[in-house]
Design a protein around this motif. Sequence first.
Motif, PDB file in Angstrom:
ATOM      1  N   LEU A   9       0.885 -11.020  -6.425  1.00  4.79           N
ATOM      2  CA  LEU A   9       0.580  -9.507  -5.956  1.00  4.79           C
ATOM      3  C   LEU A   9      -0.731  -8.958  -6.939  1.00  4.79           C
ATOM      4  O   LEU A   9      -1.502  -8.297  -6.492  1.00  4.79           O
ATOM      5  CB  LEU A   9       1.612  -8.756  -5.992  1.00  4.79           C
ATOM      6  N   SER A  13      -4.194  -7.850  -5.653  1.00  2.00           N
ATOM      7  CA  SER A  13      -4.709  -6.333  -5.656  1.00  2.00           C
ATOM      8  C   SER A  13      -6.011  -6.441  -6.744  1.00  2.00           C
ATOM      9  O   SER A  13      -6.951  -5.486  -6.289  1.00  2.00           O
ATOM     10  CB  SER A  13      -3.656  -5.527  -6.302  1.00  2.00           C
ATOM     11  N   PHE A  49      -0.825  -3.607  -2.428  1.00  2.09           N
ATOM     12  CA  PHE A  49      -0.088  -4.851  -3.197  1.00  2.09           C
ATOM     13  C   PHE A  49       0.047  -4.485  -4.675  1.00  2.09           C
ATOM     14  O   PHE A  49       1.072  -5.003  -5.091  1.00  2.09           O
ATOM     15  CB  PHE A  49      -1.537  -5.581  -3.273  1.00  2.09           C
ATOM     16  N   GLY A  52       3.542  -3.073  -4.275  1.00  2.00           N
ATOM     17  CA  GLY A  52       4.541  -4.215  -4.067  1.00  2.00           C
ATOM     18  C   GLY A  52       4.765  -4.773  -5.466  1.00  2.00           C
ATOM     19  O   GLY A  52       6.011  -5.422  -5.898  1.00  2.00           O
ATOM     20  N   PHE A  53       3.654  -4.968  -6.306  1.00  2.00           N
ATOM     21  CA  PHE A  53       4.043  -5.612  -7.777  1.00  2.00           C
ATOM     22  C   PHE A  53       5.006  -4.628  -8.469  1.00  2.00           C
ATOM     23  O   PHE A  53       5.993  -5.208  -9.210  1.00  2.00           O
ATOM     24  CB  PHE A  53       2.513  -5.493  -8.257  1.00  2.00           C
TER      25      PHE A  53
END
Length: 320
Positions: A9, A13, A49, A52-53
């Motif tokens: 991720l 990103s 992303f 999400g990380f």
Amino acid sequence: MNISMENILAHISFFFLFMATAFYWGNLVSKTRKLNDFGKQSIKIAFIFITGFLITRWVQANHLPLSNLYESFMFLSWSLSLLHINLELKSRKNYWLGAITAPSAMLTHSFATLGLPKEMQQSTMLVPALQSHWLMMHVSMMILSYATLLCGSLLAITLLIITHDNTNKYIFSTNTKFSLLLLFLRKKNSYLYTQIESDSKNTFYLLSRNFRKCQLIQQLDQWSYRTISLGFPFLTIGILSGAVWANEAWGSYWSWDPKETWALITWFIYAIYLHIRMTKSWQGKQSAIVASSGFFIVWICYLGVNLSGIGLHSYGWLIR
């Protein structure tokens, strides 16, 4: 599995932030709508992303991912990306804005993923003082304020760079009304404009170029003011919540810790900027000088104090 997912991720990103920066800078040269649209889409994907990380990190560590320097820089990159998306929605015609904000998010992200050693990127347990519900309020507000204030200061620095070139300044300042008249006639395609243009093509070029330059300076000044006005309340809330947290943890609201002192200096710098904008009506270069000084003060407060390894706020950020 969680660690590998975090790496995936983080690197995806970073790739999209890099692409967004390339598209926005390319758009400055070509002024192609497609490049600008690609930049917008890239930074939105990067934001997803990074989100999400942070969520993956949060679930794994069971606390807000702000326990070390790596996590705080990733959160700063997330904040800059979020700010960029919001500014894009409010200023659709300002094609230059992404060329300033997108590289900021990319550089902070690259420092976190490429500049810090792997040991510092590992999730760590919170020390007792950080195991508080004030962690989310205080630290998140401070990082959000840093992102917003840094962006506003970067706009002010850009303004100073542009105004440093004084070419044709006298011509523009003494013939502003004439240049506006010529631009109006040009849009109307009138016979009068054709006659004037045939006699003074070079003069019109200089006037129109300086007119566009003046417009850009005004836009930079306004957006710098708006962005700093947004970040200043975040900084105020962050400092106040930190004082309450300090009283719970150490029995004192204020201890003149280096981090606290520099946060107060940062607050005063931007308070002075907002004061002179609202009461003294200083605009353009004068107020931009004050705002640009805040850029360096924020980095000293955010990064410099932590790298020095002194004070109560140095734990959990550097491996010592």
